[in-house]
Design an enzyme around this catalytic site. Structure first.
Site, PDB file in Angstrom:
ATOM      1  N   LYS A  67      35.404  40.788  46.841  1.00 38.08           N
ATOM      2  CA  LYS A  67      36.484  41.448  45.904  1.00 38.08           C
ATOM      3  C   LYS A  67      36.094  42.980  45.737  1.00 38.08           C
ATOM      4  CE  LYS A  67      36.811  37.059  43.201  1.00 38.08           C
ATOM      5  NZ  LYS A  67      36.521  36.648  41.882  1.00 38.08           N
ATOM      6  N   TYR A 104      46.461  33.941  42.631  1.00 38.55           N
ATOM      7  CA  TYR A 104      45.776  33.320  41.745  1.00 38.55           C
ATOM      8  C   TYR A 104      46.807  32.266  40.917  1.00 38.55           C
ATOM      9  CZ  TYR A 104      40.960  34.860  42.648  1.00 38.55           C
ATOM     10  OH  TYR A 104      39.601  35.126  43.006  1.00 38.55           O
ATOM     11  N   PHE A 141      42.651  34.923  30.976  1.00 42.53           N
ATOM     12  CA  PHE A 141      42.193  36.208  31.989  1.00 42.53           C
ATOM     13  C   PHE A 141      42.937  36.542  32.871  1.00 42.53           C
ATOM     14  CE2 PHE A 141      39.876  32.561  33.243  1.00 42.53           C
ATOM     15  CZ  PHE A 141      40.130  32.378  34.529  1.00 42.53           C
ATOM     16  N   ARG A 145      30.189  28.104  48.487  1.00 42.73           N
ATOM     17  CA  ARG A 145      29.837  28.095  46.864  1.00 42.73           C
ATOM     18  C   ARG A 145      28.465  28.241  46.668  1.00 42.73           C
ATOM     19  NH1 ARG A 145      34.756  28.326  43.946  1.00 42.73           N
ATOM     20  NH2 ARG A 145      33.685  27.562  42.322  1.00 42.73           N
ATOM     21  N   THR A 150      30.162  31.079  38.845  1.00 41.78           N
ATOM     22  CA  THR A 150      31.146  32.231  38.431  1.00 41.78           C
ATOM     23  C   THR A 150      30.642  33.304  37.706  1.00 41.78           C
ATOM     24  OG1 THR A 150      32.560  30.176  38.426  1.00 41.78           O
ATOM     25  CG2 THR A 150      33.433  32.510  37.492  1.00 41.78           C
ATOM     26  N   ARG A 190      26.431  36.225  43.582  1.00 42.49           N
ATOM     27  CA  ARG A 190      26.716  37.010  42.324  1.00 42.49           C
ATOM     28  C   ARG A 190      25.650  37.042  41.457  1.00 42.49           C
ATOM     29  NH1 ARG A 190      31.596  32.205  41.667  1.00 42.49           N
ATOM     30  NH2 ARG A 190      33.216  33.640  42.367  1.00 42.49           N
ATOM     31  N   ASN A 229      33.274  39.501  39.953  1.00 42.25           N
ATOM     32  CA  ASN A 229      31.995  38.735  40.274  1.00 42.25           C
ATOM     33  C   ASN A 229      31.949  38.534  42.091  1.00 42.25           C
ATOM     34  OD1 ASN A 229      34.244  37.198  40.767  1.00 42.25           O
ATOM     35  ND2 ASN A 229      33.476  35.557  39.412  1.00 42.25           N
ATOM     36  N   HIS A 250      35.204  35.336  45.999  1.00 40.11           N
ATOM     37  CA  HIS A 250      35.961  34.214  46.051  1.00 40.11           C
ATOM     38  C   HIS A 250      35.579  33.211  47.146  1.00 40.11           C
ATOM     39  CE1 HIS A 250      39.243  31.456  45.353  1.00 40.11           C
ATOM     40  NE2 HIS A 250      39.633  31.378  46.888  1.00 40.11           N
ATOM     41  N   GLU A 263      44.702  28.536  51.413  1.00 40.06           N
ATOM     42  CA  GLU A 263      44.165  29.785  51.196  1.00 40.06           C
ATOM     43  C   GLU A 263      44.085  30.522  52.611  1.00 40.06           C
ATOM     44  OE1 GLU A 263      41.979  29.165  46.734  1.00 40.06           O
ATOM     45  OE2 GLU A 263      40.832  29.760  48.536  1.00 40.06           O
TER      46      GLU A 263
HETATM   47  P1  IDP Z   1      35.201  30.678  40.779  1.00 40.60           P
HETATM   48  O1  IDP Z   1      35.779  31.859  41.383  1.00 40.60           O
HETATM   49  O2  IDP Z   1      33.919  30.559  40.768  1.00 40.60           O
HETATM   50  O3  IDP Z   1      35.936  29.457  41.687  1.00 40.60           O
HETATM   51  P2  IDP Z   1      37.536  30.205  38.732  1.00 40.60           P
HETATM   52  O4  IDP Z   1      37.000  29.612  37.378  1.00 40.60           O
HETATM   53  O5  IDP Z   1      38.162  29.547  39.613  1.00 40.60           O
HETATM   54  O6  IDP Z   1      35.901  30.532  39.476  1.00 40.60           O
HETATM   55  O7  IDP Z   1      37.875  31.386  38.247  1.00 40.60           O
HETATM   56  C1  IDP Z   1      38.526  32.439  39.141  1.00 40.60           C
HETATM   57  C2  IDP Z   1      38.225  33.745  38.894  1.00 40.60           C
HETATM   58  O8  IDP Z   1      38.701  34.251  37.654  1.00 40.60           O
HETATM   59  C3  IDP Z   1      36.634  34.070  38.932  1.00 40.60           C
HETATM   60  O9  IDP Z   1      36.103  34.173  40.178  1.00 40.60           O
HETATM   61  C4  IDP Z   1      36.681  35.410  37.989  1.00 40.60           C
HETATM   62  O10 IDP Z   1      37.182  36.545  38.868  1.00 40.60           O
HETATM   63  C5  IDP Z   1      37.815  35.117  37.137  1.00 40.60           C
HETATM   64  N1  IDP Z   1      37.409  34.614  35.980  1.00 40.60           N
HETATM   65  C6  IDP Z   1      36.985  33.376  35.484  1.00 40.60           C
HETATM   66  N2  IDP Z   1      36.895  33.384  34.175  1.00 40.60           N
HETATM   67  C7  IDP Z   1      37.021  34.557  33.756  1.00 40.60           C
HETATM   68  C8  IDP Z   1      36.884  35.150  32.546  1.00 40.60           C
HETATM   69  O11 IDP Z   1      36.275  34.385  31.312  1.00 40.60           O
HETATM   70  N3  IDP Z   1      37.019  36.367  32.271  1.00 40.60           N
HETATM   71  C9  IDP Z   1      37.445  37.181  33.227  1.00 40.60           C
HETATM   72  N4  IDP Z   1      37.553  36.765  34.472  1.00 40.60           N
HETATM   73  C10 IDP Z   1      37.268  35.475  34.592  1.00 40.60           C
END
Ligand code: IDP
Length: 140
Positions: free
Chosen positions: A11, A51, A59, A87, A93, A104, A114, A117, A128
């Site tokens: 990212k 997304y 968010f 993962r 996350t 991470r 973070n 992805h 994807e």
């Molecule tokens: P993942 O990337 O670990 O699968 P997901 O819940 O699918 O997590 O969320 C997708 C992406 O959205 C996260 O990797 C992060 O960049 C962003 N994200 C998730 N939760 C938050 C939040 O509470 N605030 C801001 N961004 C968030």
């Protein structure tokens, strides 16, 4: 366990800090092979489409702006149980919850910024990968 492919994205927060090589070393050390890779700049429309599943989350706007803010490196990782293994290497996350040694934990700045992805299931991995790569770019 079956050999799988999964879609990974390094990212903007990580490309900006020149961490592509360090993150790729984590994948390779875990036995994941980078079988396709390119650096691209997503438009807000492309980031929004990728997304789309999160479009009702609070968010979403922030996430789309972030993903379109700087180049990303999109890649296909291959290996036994690659989806779950990636993962694991990525970590939780929220970096505050991520295990020691994960990408991470070591590199992420926040729950949003973070660093990586990774696809979460075989069906999403397939979709994807097809979102970013054509058949011609995927060497068997
Ligand atoms: P993942 O990337 O670990 O699968 P997901 O819940 O699918 O997590 O969320 C997708 C992406 O959205 C996260 O990797 C992060 O960049 C962003 N994200 C998730 N939760 C938050 C939040 O509470 N605030 C801001 N961004 C968030």
């Amino acid at each position: 366990m079956a050999v799988e492919r999964t879609l990974s994205i390094i990212k903007p927060d990580a490309t900006k800090r020149n961490l592509t090589g360090k993150i790729n070393a984590k994948f390779e050390d875990a036995g994941l092979r980078i079988v396709a890779q390119k650096r691209i700049k997503l438009s807000p429309e492309q980031a929004g489409k990728f997304y789309e599943v999160h479009k009702d989350r609070p968010f979403y706007g922030e996430l789309v702006d972030f993903m379109a803010s700087e180049p990303v490196v999109v890649q296909v990782l291959e290996g036994e149980g690659a989806i779950a293994k990636n993962r694991e290497v990525m970590g939780a996350t929220n970096p505050a919850d991520a295990a020691a040694g994960t990408i991470r934990k070591e590199f992420a700045l926040s729950v949003g910024e973070n660093s990586v992805h990774g696809s979460d299931a075989p069906e999403t991995a397939k979709e994807e990968i097809a979102f970013f790569f054509s058949g011609l770019e995927l060497v068997g």
